[in-house]
Scaffold this active site. Sequence first.
Site, short mmCIF file in Angstrom:
data_model
loop_
_atom_site.label_atom_id
_atom_site.label_comp_id
_atom_site.label_asym_id
_atom_site.label_seq_id
_atom_site.Cartn_x
_atom_site.Cartn_y
_atom_site.Cartn_z
N ASN A 217 0.79 -1.14 -0.29
CA ASN A 217 -0.29 0.45 -0.02
C ASN A 217 1.02 0.90 0.04
O ASN A 217 1.99 1.14 0.12
CB ASN A 217 -0.73 -0.08 0.90
N ASP A 286 -4.80 -5.72 4.69
CA ASP A 286 -5.76 -6.96 6.18
C ASP A 286 -5.72 -8.24 5.55
O ASP A 286 -6.33 -9.04 6.24
CB ASP A 286 -7.36 -6.33 5.77
N LYS A 296 8.09 -17.59 -9.74
CA LYS A 296 7.83 -16.70 -9.76
C LYS A 296 6.47 -17.21 -10.78
O LYS A 296 6.74 -17.88 -11.81
CB LYS A 296 9.11 -15.31 -11.13
N PRO A 312 -3.91 -11.19 10.97
CA PRO A 312 -4.08 -11.53 12.32
C PRO A 312 -4.28 -9.36 12.93
O PRO A 312 -3.93 -8.39 12.17
CB PRO A 312 -3.54 -11.15 13.07
N PHE A 330 -4.88 4.41 14.43
CA PHE A 330 -5.48 5.33 13.10
C PHE A 330 -5.81 4.41 12.87
O PHE A 330 -6.60 2.97 12.34
CB PHE A 330 -4.50 5.45 12.26
N LYS A 344 -15.03 2.22 15.38
CA LYS A 344 -13.32 1.25 14.83
C LYS A 344 -12.90 1.36 16.30
O LYS A 344 -12.91 0.36 17.37
CB LYS A 344 -12.52 1.63 14.44
O1 C5P Z 1 -9.75 -1.85 11.17
P1 C5P Z 1 -8.61 -1.18 10.01
O2 C5P Z 1 -7.32 -1.55 9.09
O3 C5P Z 1 -9.53 0.34 9.60
O4 C5P Z 1 -7.86 -0.17 11.95
C1 C5P Z 1 -6.90 0.75 11.52
C2 C5P Z 1 -5.80 0.57 12.53
O5 C5P Z 1 -5.75 -0.52 13.16
C3 C5P Z 1 -4.57 1.26 12.25
O6 C5P Z 1 -4.66 1.35 13.83
C4 C5P Z 1 -3.85 0.15 12.10
O7 C5P Z 1 -2.12 -0.10 12.81
C5 C5P Z 1 -4.58 -1.18 12.65
N1 C5P Z 1 -4.36 -2.78 12.52
C6 C5P Z 1 -3.59 -3.66 12.46
N2 C5P Z 1 -3.29 -4.99 12.20
C7 C5P Z 1 -3.73 -4.94 11.54
C8 C5P Z 1 -5.22 -3.88 10.61
C9 C5P Z 1 -4.89 -2.27 11.05
O8 C5P Z 1 -2.66 -2.74 13.87
N3 C5P Z 1 -4.27 -5.85 10.76
#
Ligand code: C5P
Length: 409
Positions: A217, A286, A296, A312, A330, A344
């Site tokens: 990303n 995610d 490859k 996770p 965040f 959230k």
């Molecule tokens: O649910 P979302 O991904 O939007 O949440 C964002 C927050 O959760 C951010 O603080 C991000 O660093 C954290 N996060 C995390 N592990 C993940 C996904 C998001 O710590 N797998």
Amino acid sequence: MSDKPGSRILLGISGGIAAYKAVELVRRLRADGAEVQVVMTRAAAAFVAPLTLQAVSGRPVRQALLDPQAEAGMDHIELARWADLLLVAPATAHLMARLALGLADDLLTTLALATEAPLVLAPAMNHRMWTNPATQEHLARLVARGVRVLGPASGAQACGEEGPGRMLEPAEIVAALAPEAWPGRAGHRTGPLAGRCVLITAGPTREPLDPVRFIGNRSSGRMGYALAAALAARGAAVTLISGPSALAPPPVADFVRVETALEMAAAVMERVAGCDLFVATAAVADYRPAAPAAGKIKKAAAALTIELVRNPDILAEVAALPGGPFTVGFAAETERLEEHATAKLRAKGLDMIAANRVGTGAGGFDTDDNALVVLWPGGRRAFPLMPKTLLADQLADLIVERYLASLAG
Ligand code: C5P
């Protein structure tokens, strides 16, 4: 630890290809005011000439445990007492095994046993050797004894393979050592977070599709790095766990480089016990490919379907820990910012959430400026668009305020 502005660093070098980086490391440590005494293992001398290290350190290199000439000057026990810090870079798998066992079969391992100075390791080895359960067991033992481990980083290795095992760059090691090696430096360990431990994640993660491709990303790590520096400036011992970022590490107590969400989760869970605050600025993927291809992927078929599985949620897992740290999350949202962020905050059980709009207008990912709305149970504060460094400073003040309020309440 001496109270001089500089520090006396015993630099142990063990025998890996990364030993050549020790030359640059000595140069940088000395440029920052440290006195450096190099101790090499026998194998290290096969990779880099002791004479080169003598020239850059300005001191004869010590190699043998029983060296009559050296022992007439400063013997190994005096050397162990002299040190403010014992840094081993690179630390090979074999050296880590010897340290874990408490062997004293050469000068470096003897010094490690004899010194009361903190021990810091910068491991470097082939990624299979690093992930081997034997090495991981030794690592766990050393960490449990209070040894600090910097890195390793993931990436291309001298053996032509890819994975975790690269020694951190000398500049990264020096930056990570800064608070320990130069305790007298301005601003360190004073301020409202003095004595507090902060764990912070930053940057993107990369989820491999095959050995050369990944899902990533646009996160640059800028906000997280700036916030890590701002929290360290308020006295906290900050550990920054960063996904791939082009930025130089900020001056924090510990800097850990990871690549994937799973690596980030493991790095966090290893270090979260006893931490006072957890700040999750990382843009963690995610999902990850269910089964990254070993070779490859070829463009044979007209269409390609890749199955993804959930990663996770690191933040939610930390927030759910019994007796866990004060958690700050965040939220990057393209629409209905406050509504999603509030949801959230509740769903993950956080103490605070900082929400920013992405994908529209100014601010957000991979830009210098940002605007935030920060929410906590029963409160809200908005920060207008400003440079991320300035914003990090103001956000750090708010985190301190809310954290201290949580202790009082
Ligand atoms: O649910 P979302 O991904 O939007 O949440 C964002 C927050 O959760 C951010 O603080 C991000 O660093 C954290 N996060 C995390 N592990 C993940 C996904 C998001 O710590 N797998």
